[in-house]
Design an enzyme around this catalytic site. Structure first.
Site, short mmCIF file in Angstrom:
data_model
loop_
_atom_site.label_atom_id
_atom_site.label_comp_id
_atom_site.label_asym_id
_atom_site.label_seq_id
_atom_site.Cartn_x
_atom_site.Cartn_y
_atom_site.Cartn_z
N GLU A 83 7.35 -14.97 24.10
CA GLU A 83 8.81 -15.59 23.19
C GLU A 83 9.82 -13.73 23.66
O GLU A 83 10.26 -13.76 23.21
CB GLU A 83 9.14 -15.99 22.54
CG GLU A 83 8.79 -15.74 20.87
CD GLU A 83 8.98 -15.92 19.88
OE1 GLU A 83 8.48 -16.40 19.08
OE2 GLU A 83 10.52 -16.60 19.31
N CYS A 115 7.92 -19.64 19.30
CA CYS A 115 5.83 -19.23 18.79
C CYS A 115 5.54 -20.38 19.13
O CYS A 115 4.04 -20.38 18.65
CB CYS A 115 6.06 -19.41 16.98
SG CYS A 115 7.25 -17.75 16.21
N HIS A 237 1.10 -21.88 11.77
CA HIS A 237 1.69 -20.28 11.98
C HIS A 237 2.53 -19.85 10.71
O HIS A 237 3.18 -19.78 9.28
CB HIS A 237 3.05 -20.78 12.62
CG HIS A 237 4.05 -19.62 13.02
ND1 HIS A 237 3.69 -18.77 13.59
CD2 HIS A 237 5.49 -20.13 13.00
CE1 HIS A 237 4.83 -17.75 14.44
NE2 HIS A 237 5.79 -18.60 13.50
P1 HMG Z 1 15.60 -13.07 2.30
O1 HMG Z 1 17.17 -13.98 1.55
O2 HMG Z 1 16.34 -11.66 2.10
O3 HMG Z 1 14.79 -13.66 1.26
O4 HMG Z 1 15.65 -13.80 3.38
P2 HMG Z 1 15.42 -14.89 -0.56
O5 HMG Z 1 16.32 -14.28 -1.23
O6 HMG Z 1 14.51 -15.61 0.84
O7 HMG Z 1 13.69 -14.13 -0.85
C1 HMG Z 1 12.84 -14.25 -0.59
C2 HMG Z 1 11.33 -14.44 -1.23
O8 HMG Z 1 11.19 -13.64 -2.23
C3 HMG Z 1 12.35 -16.01 -2.42
O9 HMG Z 1 10.75 -15.89 -2.20
C4 HMG Z 1 12.24 -14.89 -3.65
O10 HMG Z 1 12.47 -15.46 -4.58
C5 HMG Z 1 10.92 -14.29 -3.87
P3 HMG Z 1 11.28 -18.63 -2.08
O11 HMG Z 1 11.91 -18.59 -3.34
O12 HMG Z 1 11.28 -18.27 -0.89
O13 HMG Z 1 9.55 -18.93 -2.92
N1 HMG Z 1 11.82 -12.57 -4.19
C6 HMG Z 1 10.91 -12.54 -4.96
N2 HMG Z 1 9.67 -12.58 -5.20
C7 HMG Z 1 8.64 -11.26 -6.73
N3 HMG Z 1 9.66 -10.12 -7.08
C8 HMG Z 1 10.96 -10.21 -6.40
C9 HMG Z 1 11.61 -10.74 -5.31
N4 HMG Z 1 12.65 -11.04 -5.03
C10 HMG Z 1 13.19 -12.14 -4.08
N5 HMG Z 1 11.70 -8.95 -7.11
C11 HMG Z 1 14.06 -14.81 4.84
C12 HMG Z 1 14.13 -13.83 3.49
C13 HMG Z 1 12.57 -15.33 5.08
C14 HMG Z 1 15.25 -16.07 5.11
C15 HMG Z 1 14.20 -13.58 6.47
O14 HMG Z 1 13.71 -13.08 5.89
C16 HMG Z 1 14.57 -13.99 7.40
O15 HMG Z 1 15.43 -14.54 7.31
N6 HMG Z 1 13.13 -13.84 8.57
C17 HMG Z 1 13.32 -14.71 9.36
C18 HMG Z 1 13.11 -16.60 10.05
C19 HMG Z 1 11.69 -16.59 9.36
O16 HMG Z 1 10.23 -16.07 9.48
N7 HMG Z 1 11.67 -17.69 9.47
C20 HMG Z 1 10.19 -18.58 9.08
C21 HMG Z 1 10.53 -20.03 9.15
S1 HMG Z 1 10.83 -20.11 11.00
C22 HMG Z 1 9.68 -19.68 11.51
O17 HMG Z 1 8.33 -19.28 11.18
C23 HMG Z 1 9.89 -19.41 13.57
C24 HMG Z 1 9.74 -17.46 13.90
O18 HMG Z 1 8.24 -17.00 13.77
C25 HMG Z 1 10.38 -17.19 15.20
C26 HMG Z 1 9.72 -18.60 16.65
O19 HMG Z 1 9.54 -19.63 15.85
O20 HMG Z 1 10.26 -18.07 17.19
C27 HMG Z 1 10.89 -16.99 13.20
#
Ligand code: HMG
Length: 391
Positions: A83, A115, A237
């Site tokens: 992709e 993906c 994934h």
């Molecule tokens: P964010 O807003 O930076 O993080 O986004 P958050 O506030 O949601 O925190 C992440 C986790 O860390 C949370 O845990 C927090 O509690 C924890 P959860 O509630 O989810 O269990 N946290 C802590 N833990 C320990 N100590 C601390 C601490 N602080 C917070 N101090 C996000 C995170 C993954 C959304 C962001 O990085 C993002 O947008 N990433 C890209 C999108 C993505 O990977 N999506 C996944 C699903 S889609 C997919 O898999 C397809 C993809 O691969 C593409 C494709 O298919 O082509 C992306």
């Protein structure tokens, strides 16, 4: 005569980049508590391509050991899933075909659906081998995951390629019928043609992924698939490794199973070892999960492994494989560890410089700095053409 009913992954090899950025460096730069990266999303570091690496050099590096071991006899098709495509018309696999010296009597094509593309490639390959069991298909999944600097997605970047030889009587994993499939038109993650970096709605993407797990599992059971308790392990994934845990808990929940931590870790803990240090490799990610499982598990002979392939937008597939007796003699565990250990750590400033690099679109002669020590490099962009070199 090869057995047309037993078709699957005969060999699997992966490659990743020259450089790596530890999440400690990112956390130090942006003031994030490292616990969020290490525990919250489950990532320790991410692979960073050198200026002279791209999906072609990674794909060639992943596939070269397969051709070295098995030769190219019987390979009449190369399917390249990505992709992070480098051209709107020409398949990246054509460059790989040339770099590997494959015969001209080959069809080469590129597949895309975020993906999920590599799983479509695997299924197409199985269909071709079913039609003629003497043929083998080279499937390459290669991606560079790139989000905007200083965005939440930045911590979930990475890059890698997985190459798989699909054949009858495979030495590693037989892929079974049926598959459970699922499609929903959602805007959780996308990359318009004019952009280098993906756009994403992080929380929406997690919800869409979980819905796809549920939807593809439902179809899998309706198609007569195995019961959940049959599976020795689950390869999801992994855009970040914590996502596999979220997905599995969701699946256990909707199927009325306990979601205790021990069970979840037992079911998928071994699949995250490579993804946690490589980062998101998009199409390659679920098959890096399989590589980590096969390379580390004590003995999976005869066991059923579940696969959940998800691609934003979104398409998902739930399917099963059975691990073949004798599979451990065919693994590439040492080469895989070496691919990870050979990466050189870069500091945040150097990573940022590499992230911001792009080729001028003026059609001039733009050589790339020689940075990679790998076998293949992108030497220049000349007259709008990518020039590759083999060492
Ligand atoms: P964010 O807003 O930076 O993080 O986004 P958050 O506030 O949601 O925190 C992440 C986790 O860390 C949370 O845990 C927090 O509690 C924890 P959860 O509630 O989810 O269990 N946290 C802590 N833990 C320990 N100590 C601390 C601490 N602080 C917070 N101090 C996000 C995170 C993954 C959304 C962001 O990085 C993002 O947008 N990433 C890209 C999108 C993505 O990977 N999506 C996944 C699903 S889609 C997919 O898999 C397809 C993809 O691969 C593409 C494709 O298919 O082509 C992306």
């Amino acid at each position: 005569m090869a057995n047309a009913s037993a078709i699957g992954i005969h060999d699997l090899s992966f490659a990743t980049t020259e450089f790596v950025l530890p999440h400690t460096a990112l956390a130090e730069y942006n003031g994030t508590d490292i616990g969020k990266y290490h525990k919250g999303i489950g990532q320790l570091s991410m692979s960073v391509p050198a200026a002279d690496e791209d999906i072609v050099t990674l794909g060639a590096a992943a596939a070269a050991p397969i051709i070295a071991r098995h030769g190219s006899d019987g390979i009449r098709t190369v399917v390249f899933a990505t992709e992070s495509s480098i051209d709107q018309a020409k398949a990246a696999g054509v460059y790989v075909h040339s770099l590997l010296g494959l015969p001209s009597a080959t069809r080469v094509v590129e597949l895309k659906q975020a993906c999920y593309g590599a799983t479509a490639a695997l299924q197409f390959a199985i269909g071709l081998v079913h039609r003629d069991p003497a043929q083998r298909v080279l499937v390459i999944a290669s991606d560079v995951s790139k989000y905007e600097l200083d965005s939440p997605g930045e911590a979930t970047q990475g890059a890698a390629a997985v190459a798989m030889l699909v054949s009858a009587d495979p030495a590693l994993v037989r892929i079974e019928e049926p598959s459970g499939v699922f499609t929903a038109d959602v805007m959780d993650f996308w990359r318009p043609n004019y952009r280098d970096a993906a756009l994403v709605d992080g929380q929406e993407s997690i919800t869409a992924y979980l819905q796809a797990v549920e939807g593809s599992w439902k179809d899998y059971t309706e198609q007569g698939g195995r019961p959940l308790d049959d599976f020795a392990a689950f390869c999801y994934h992994q855009p970040f490794t914590k996502m596999a845990y979220k997905a599995h808990r969701h699946l256990l929940n909707v199927t009325g199973h306990d979601t205790d931590d021990d069970r979840v870790t037992r079911d998928l803990g071994l699949t995250t070892a490579y993804n946690t240090v490589i980062g998101n490799s998009y199409t390659a990610s679920v098959y890096l999960g399989l590589a980590a499982l096969l390379d580390q598990a004590d003995d999976l002979t005869g066991k059923a492994v579940a696969f959940l392939s998800y691609g934003s937008g979104s398409v998902a597939e739930f399917f099963a494989g059975t691990v073949v007796p004798g599979y451990r003699e065919h693994l590439r565990t040492e080469a895989h560890r070496e691919a990870i250990d050979r990466r050189k750590a870069v500091d945040y400033a150097r990573y940022r410089e590499l992230h911001e690099r792009s080729f001028p679109a003026d059609g001039g002669d733009h050589p790339t700095p020689a940075e990679t020590t790998g076998a293949f490099r992108l030497a220049a962009l000349r007259g709008h053409k990518r020039i590759y070199e083999t060492r």
